[in-house]
Design an enzyme around this catalytic site. Structure first.
Site, PDB file in Angstrom:
ATOM      1  CB  CYS A 172      -1.347  13.652 -22.432  1.00  0.00           C
ATOM      2  SG  CYS A 172       0.199  13.979 -21.542  1.00  0.00           S
ATOM      3  CB  SER A 176      -3.793  -0.788  10.904  1.00  0.00           C
ATOM      4  OG  SER A 176      -3.834   0.339  10.064  1.00  0.00           O
ATOM      5  CD  GLN A 180      -2.313  -1.213   2.833  1.00  0.00           C
ATOM      6  OE1 GLN A 180      -1.808  -1.974   3.642  1.00  0.00           O
ATOM      7  NE2 GLN A 180      -3.307  -0.419   3.163  1.00  0.00           N
ATOM      8  CG  ASN A 181       4.095   1.233   2.395  1.00  0.00           C
ATOM      9  OD1 ASN A 181       3.038   1.523   2.951  1.00  0.00           O
ATOM     10  ND2 ASN A 181       5.005   0.453   2.934  1.00  0.00           N
ATOM     11  CB  VAL A 182       2.931   6.080  -2.368  1.00  0.00           C
ATOM     12  CG1 VAL A 182       1.503   5.575  -2.553  1.00  0.00           C
ATOM     13  CG2 VAL A 182       3.004   7.024  -1.170  1.00  0.00           C
ATOM     14  CB  CYS A 204      -0.258  18.956 -22.196  1.00  0.00           C
ATOM     15  SG  CYS A 204      -1.164  17.449 -21.850  1.00  0.00           S
ATOM     16  CG  HIS A 251      -2.993   2.697  -2.010  1.00  0.00           C
ATOM     17  ND1 HIS A 251      -2.944   2.501  -0.652  1.00  0.00           N
ATOM     18  CD2 HIS A 251      -4.154   2.145  -2.436  1.00  0.00           C
ATOM     19  CE1 HIS A 251      -4.051   1.866  -0.269  1.00  0.00           C
ATOM     20  NE2 HIS A 251      -4.791   1.638  -1.334  1.00  0.00           N
ATOM     21  CB  CYS A 272       1.646  18.033 -18.717  1.00  0.00           C
ATOM     22  SG  CYS A 272       2.130  16.728 -19.870  1.00  0.00           S
ATOM     23  N   GLY A 323       0.243  -3.094  16.983  1.00  0.00           N
ATOM     24  CA  GLY A 323      -1.084  -2.552  17.258  1.00  0.00           C
ATOM     25  C   GLY A 323      -2.180  -3.247  16.470  1.00  0.00           C
TER      26      GLY A 323
HETATM   27 ZN   LIG Z   1       0.004  16.024 -20.567  1.00  0.00          ZN
END
Ligand SMILES: [Zn+2]
Length: 406
Positions: free
Chosen positions: A193, A334, A163-165, A265, A182, A262, A360
């Site tokens: 885009c 958890s 779940q860690n980013v 873009c 995630h 971006c 915990g």
């Molecule tokens: Zn873009």
């Protein structure tokens, strides 16, 4: 399975203390022994784990279900990790005694729709993120991440879901298949885009577009105010925060914070999605900061924000990993987010042994351990509340010895 999109939502209710299983796992050495017992069936070739295969073949004819060894990963353990595993790397857990929710009562994560719709919300998000990035960038995987890689190396673990980013898992063990449920902070993704863009480059651009903030960041790094997540300690060291926990520099409030557009873009504006012809307007000020008159080209961190759906491909990859495994071990989570909790629930419905190593309580853990027999020594279920970076390397060492003997 329901077809509704799977949203990421926060869950902040307090959790009851865990019931340790087996009772001998209430000490570090007892937890190590129980975890070894839990993981050791995965040392064996998959075809010998007959009891599990038999139990599973009695189940309904779910189309997700491949028979026998689950398509190559059979017999192996799936690891599911969360914020707790990164605490020893210096990153805060949301929960726990040093967690974001505990220390900073006013902390409120940004929601996906706010980020997409509001230039003001994005300025606030990026100002905070600008100050926080250096901590993440210098943090490194710890012994628990390495132990996960070692468990893959000796054949006990077939894949991992996190779940860690923070990208610590792919950094620590690039060869163990890992699903980042995630997303990840190492990149940005364009909302228009979908191009990805490295966060490091973006940080340099934020510095250039916000020189007063860059000077402030340098000052705060020098005095150590950003070494802690505790708002009181930060203030003591000189970090000025608003009552709502935000930082504001007197001559550069975050409402003046600028962020780039971006580059893809900007260079080649994409066609309008509504089919009305023409291209999406993307423009910047003369320094290259995104102009609010733009209709697109907004960059978002490549994480799944709260209120955002998990991409179908990620959801399917995670479900396939559950189906391919024979047992599941949760480490440092958890299971407060439903997207992770439901994967363990899915494993339970498939009669897979479940293990949880987390300091915990865990959300709804009675659903996983309510039916565990008293004679269980860890083989069928384990629940312990220890530091992963202390016990997992020991578990690896013992399993390596067992493999050597076997
Ligand atoms: Zn873009």
């Amino acid at each position: 399975m329901p077809r509704a999109p799977l949203l990421r939502v926060p869950y902040t209710d307090p959790l009851p203390a865990p019931k340790i299983i087996p009772t001998s796992a209430s000490t570090a050495s007892g937890a190590i022994a129980a975890l070894v017992d839990f993981l050791s069936p995965s040392l064996l070739p998959s075809k010998t784990s007959t009891s599990q295969t038999t139990a599973r073949s009695k189940l309904s004819t779910s189309p997700l279900y491949s028979s026998g060894d689950g398509g190559g990963g059979g017999g192996k353990t799936l690891l599911l990790t969360g914020a707790g595993i990164s605490v020893a790397s210096g990153l805060a857990d949301y929960r726990g005694t040093n967690g974001t929710y505990t220390l900073n009562k006013t902390y409120r994560p940004i929601y996906f729709n706010e980020f997409c719709e509001s230039h003001e919300a994005r300025k606030r998000y990026w100002a905070r993120s600008f100050l926080g990035w250096t901590n993440l960038e210098k943090a490194r995987p710890n012994k628990a991440h390495e132990a996960c890689g070692d468990l893959g190396q000796i054949g006990v673990v077939g894949s991992l879901i996190t779940q860690n980013v923070d990208s610590f898992h792919p950094t620590a063990h690039p060869h163990l298949p890992t699903t980042e449920l995630h997303g990840y902070l190492r990149s940005l993704v364009c909302l228009t885009c979908r191009s990805e863009y490295p966060r490091n480059t973006f940080q340099s651009q934020l510095s250039r577009l916000n020189p007063t903030w860059a000077a402030f960041l340098a000052e705060m790094l020098a005095c150590g105010a950003l070494d802690t997540e505790n708002p009181d300690e930060r203030r003591k060291k000189g970090l000025k925060t608003n009552p709502d926990g935000d930082v504001d520099i007197p001559d550069a409030p975050y409402t003046t914070f600028r962020y780039p557009a971006c580059p893809v873009c900007l260079e080649k504006p994409p066609k309008r999605a509504d089919g009305g012809g023409g291209t999406v307007r993307v423009q910047t000020d003369r320094d290259g900061a995104w102009d609010p008159k733009s209709e697109g080209g907004v960059l978002k961190p490549a994480v799944i924000m709260f209120g955002e759906s998990i991409p179908a491909a990620t959801k399917i990859a995670a479900e396939k990993a559950v189906d391919a495994a024979d047992r599941i071990l949760v480490v440092g989570s958890s299971l407060a987010t439903y997207s992770a909790w439901r994967l363990v629930k899915m494993a339970k419905e498939r009669h897979m042994p479940i293990g949880v190593l987390n300091m915990g309580g865990v959300r709804g853990e009675d659903a996983f351990f309510g039916d565990v027999e008293a004679a269980n020594t860890g083989r069928e279920a384990v629940r312990c509340s220890e530091n992963a970076e202390k016990v997992l390397p020991q578990v690896v060492r013992i399993l390596q010895e067992m493999k050597g003997r076997g």
